[in-house]
Structure formats: structure tokens, C-alpha cells
Design an enzyme around this catalytic site. Structure first.
Site, PDB file in Angstrom:
ATOM      1  CD  GLU A 123      -2.999  -1.048   2.242  1.00 23.12           C
ATOM      2  OE1 GLU A 123      -2.933  -0.133   3.071  1.00 23.12           O
ATOM      3  OE2 GLU A 123      -3.921  -1.857   2.194  1.00 23.12           O
ATOM      4  CD  GLU A 175      -4.128  -5.861   3.356  1.00 25.20           C
ATOM      5  OE1 GLU A 175      -4.915  -5.012   3.823  1.00 25.20           O
ATOM      6  OE2 GLU A 175      -2.900  -5.782   3.458  1.00 25.20           O
TER       7      GLU A 175
END
Ligand code: GCO
Length: 448
Positions: free
Chosen positions: A173, A358
Site C-alpha cells: 500500500e 486484502e
């Protein structure tokens, strides 16, 4: 315990086609006070008053450092075939950039071997936010040197563990590492500074590219990226709201896929950064856009974007709409996941396998006797897996899905107050209790 039939059904339908796994991250579960781990900027951030819920930190976390075998048993008994975990940079290199901590090496050796013994495929992330304090003190991701040190750390990982890792992504991320941490200040190092933001948004991409090149030199051929995506809805039909939603998409989403897959940054974001961008950043774009083998998407929610004259640089604010929300107050909108999967396949990397690296939700779970009925989580997984199923039917090459997360864990600035696990953790006793969602996964994956 009886599991939810419709979640189980959709898992069963998808199971022959894709990998299913769970994801975690080192600082959120391992316990940074064990095994000679060095300090990271998250230890420092948590010590600053007011940064993290009740000053919680990752020093104990889920004590996965000691309980990793129990945790891997939970993964294999559920029937998952892959585990996405991260290496802790300060655990491997606590003091300097070249002196390895033998206990850290030993821990990851045992962890990876224990996965392989259980037929669990190791999907590794090299950086899930635990930046060694010594690099943070020298400017962290605002400093170009950090990207170089990250490449050196990548080389160390490849030498010790590379041949046992099925799949690797350098950075988890990059939006959170850069914008969330340097402009909104919600994560370590907690800055609110445009110049720091522009630099970190470029250097984290450079770190990714340098790391990919190091791993290629080692001959690895299953390398990807893990990008968090947030869906965006303009607050109304006005032109200015549309334009601000486009700018939000540019900063949050396209900055990363444009640079990785097209070697450029979105113009509308560059024009806000102006001369805060590092000098000659264009020279790094070919490294940043080095070819990848797969693309990963972390997806949770959306923002509603409203123009805001008081916001000095970007001129918008992020609001919540009126959809049902999780315990994070995040709206539940599976259409956002389909949107990003389709856009990646169409506009960015038509030939690459895509992984949902995720997806999951926080829920205010509590024990009733020995059971936890996390029914909202069952519906969350089900609706998002249906979105995945739908895009696969339309030809989007999704090859895997990882639930976030195996365990309730350290949810960054929310400390231990938010529970994302399919397994409940009692943080006083470290007792693990599978929730109803865990049993639904187990039912769906049975007999694989
Ligand atoms: C992230 C991180 C995880 C979080 C999860 C829930 O996606 O932000 O990878 O560490 O815990 O996303 O916020």
C-alpha cells in the site's frame, strides 16, 4: 458451528479457479519486543501522545513470534492454500543496514519452512510499514537514500529466503506509506506537509522499482505490487465535484498504477505538487515501471468527495455516505472492488494475473461462551466474493483472494480497538478462538 450457507457456496464455486489465503503483517502480529527486533518508526509514533488509540503499540501484538505454529495450523486447518505475510525490516536488520540479527533470520527460516511443511504457499511482502528507526531519523521516505537501503535489504532477503518464496511484493500500500502518513498524518511519521508528500509518493515508487530489479537479478519470476484502492463518489453532479473526485482518484489510485504500468504520474496531481516533486524525477520512471508478473489490490471501502475551499492544496474533503458501515465506519460497497478489478485488466495490465491481496472488515466481535457470531463479516465476504465471481465470468484474470485478516491484530492508529480477524485473539491470554467466519471458510474450502 453452523456456517453461513451462501458464503460457503460462493467459496466452493470459486475454489477450483483461484488461490485462497489469509493476510497479515509483521508489526501487527509478531510482537516487536521479542527476538532482538529493532525499533521502527511505529514504536516511536505510538509513543507520541495522541497518535494511537490509548497509546497501544506492537511490542506484544499477537505474540505470533512465539505462536506462529498455532497460527499456521489455523491456516492449514481452514484449508487455505496461501499465506500473505511480511518480513520485518528492523527484525532482520535492527542496528545497521548490514548486520543481520541471527534470531530474526532464524525466525523467518522456521516460519517459511513451517508453511512449506503444511503445503501453504508463502506470499511475501518486504515492507508493511515497519521502517527501521535509523532510516526514519534521516527523513524516512522523504529521503532518496531510503529507497536505496530498501534495495539492499531486498538483496539480503533474496539471499536467505528467496528460493522458498512463491510470490513477492516489495511494498504494501504505497498510498498509505506516502499520502496517508505525510499529508493526512494518520500513520507514522504523522506529517502534514505537501513537500514531504510529493517526495514520499515518488521515493516509495522508486523503492518498489529498485527492489523489483534486485529480485529479477536473483532470477525470481513471480513479482508484483500491492496497491490499496478506494472507490470514490462525487457528492453531487456539479462539475467541480466531478473534478475533485477525479483528483482524489488520481492521488489515491492512479498515481500508483499510472507510474507502475505506464511510467507516468497523473497530470492533475503533478500540477498540485508543482516544484515539490524531486528534481529529475522523470529519470526514475523507467525503473518504477519495470515489468511485473502480477498485480495486487487491497480493497475495503469508498469515500464521497466534496469540494472544500478550506483545503489548501487539493480543495476537497472525504465524507461518508449513507451505506451500511463497518466498525471502522467504512461504507460497504462491493461494486468498488469490481470497478478496480475491471479497470486494472482493461487500462493497465491486460495480460497479468490479478490478486485481491486484502479484503475484509472490522467488526465489534465479542465472545458468547466459546463462540463468536460475526455474521456481518460473513455477509461482507460473501458480497465481495460475488463481485469477484462476476468479474471472472467477464474474463478478468483474478487468480487469488486473501482475507484480511487471520487474527485480530494491531490496527495501527486504532490500536487493538478494531478487530479484523476471522480468528478472535484475547490480548491478555493470547488465546485464539475461531469465529463463525473462520468456520464458513473451512466449510467452503473443505475437500480441496
Ligand atoms: C491496510 C493494511 C492492513 C490494515 C488493513 C485494515 O490495508 O491498511 O495492509 O495493515 O490492517 O487494511 O485497515
Amino acid at each position: 458451528m453452523e456456517a453461513n450457507i451462501s458464503l460457503t457456496d460462493v467459496i466452493r464455486r470459486l475454489a477450483p479457479q483461484i488461490n485462497f489465503g489469509v493476510a497479515t503483517a509483521s508489526y501487527q502480529i509478531e510482537g516487536s519486543s521479542f527476538g532482538g527486533c529493532g525499533r521502527s518508526h511505529w514504536d516511536d509514533f505510538a509513543d507520541e501522545p495522541g497518535r494511537v488509540f490509548e497509546g497501544h503499540n506492537g511490542s506484544i501484538a499477537c505474540e505470533h513470534y512465539h505462536h506462529y505454529e498455532t497460527d499456521l495450523n489455523l491456516i492449514s486447518e481452514a484449508g487455505f492454500d496461501a499465506y500473505r505475510f511480511s518480513f520485518s525490516w528492523p527484525r532482520l536488520l535492527p542496528e545497521t543496514s548490514s548486520t543481520l540479527n541471527p534470531d530474526g533470520v532464524d525466525f523467518y527460516d522456521r516460519l517459511i519452512d513451517a508453511m512449506l511443511e503444511r503445503d501453504i504457499k508463502p506470499f511475501a511482502t518486504l515492507y508493511h510499514w515497519d521502517l527501521p528507526q535509523r532510516h526514519a531519523q534521516k527523513g524516512g521516505w522523504q529521503n532518496r537514500d531510503t529507497a536505496k537501503y530498501f534495495a539492499d535489504y531486498t538483496d539480503i532477503i533474496m539471499r536467505h529466503f528467496g528460493d522458498r518464496l512463491v510470490s513477492i511484493a516489495p511494498v504494501n500500500e504505497p498510498w498509505c506509506v506516502s499520502f496517508l502518513s505525510h499529508y493526512w498524518g494518520h500513520h507514522a511519521p504523522g506529517l502534514m506537509d505537501l513537500s514531504a508528500t510529493a517526495k514520499s509518493m515518488h521515493y516509495i515508487q522508486l523503492a518498489h522499482g529498485l527492489s523489483i530489479n534486485v529480485m529479477r537479478e536473483h532470477g525470481h519470476s513471480n513479482l508484483g505490487c500491492v496497491l490499496n484502492k478506494e472507490y470514490f463518489t462525487p457528492i453531487d453532479d456539479s462539475e467541480v465535484a466531478q473534478e475533485k473526485a477525479h483528483l482524489f482518484d488520481g492521488i489515491y489510485n492512479r498515481w500508483f498504477e499510472d507510474s507502475l504500468f505506464k511510467g507516468q504520474y497523473p497530470e492533475e496531481v503533478l500540477s498540485v505538487f508543482g516544484n515539490e516533486m524531486p528534481e529529475n524525477y522523470q529519470d526514475d520512471m523507467s525503473v518504477i515501471s519495470s515489468p511485473l508478473d502480477w498485480a495486487g489490490v487491497n480493497y475495503y471501502t469508498r469515500s464521497v468527495i466534496a469540494p472544500d475551499d478550506k483545503e489548501p492544496h487539493f480543495g476537497f474533503k472525504c465524507l461518508r455516505g449513507d451505506l451500511p458501515k463497518t466498525d471502522m465506519d467504512w461504507e460497504i460497497i462491493p461494486e468498488g472492488l469490481s470497478f478496480f478489478l475491471r479497470r486494472l485488466a482493461k487500462d493497465y495490465c491486460p495480460d497479468l494475473p490479478i490478486y485481491i491481496t486484502e479484503n475484509g472488515m472490522a467488526n465489534a466481535d465479542y465472545l458468547v461462551g466459546e463462540a463468536i457470531a460475526d455474521t456481518s463479516r460473513l455477509s461482507y465476504f460473501e458480497s465481495h466474493l460475488r463481485a469477484v465471481e462476476e468479474v471472472i465470468e467477464d474474463g478478468v484474470p483474478v487468480k487469488g483472494y486473501f482475507a484480511w485478516s487471520l487474527l485480530d491484530n494491531y490496527e495501527w492508529a486504532f490500536g487493538y480497538d478494531k478487530r479484523f480477524g476471522i480468528v478472535h485473539v484475547d490480548f491478555d491470554t493470547q488465546k485464539r478462538t475461531p469465529k463463525q467466519s473462520y468456520y464458513a471458510w473451512q466449510d467452503g474450502l473443505r475437500g480441496r
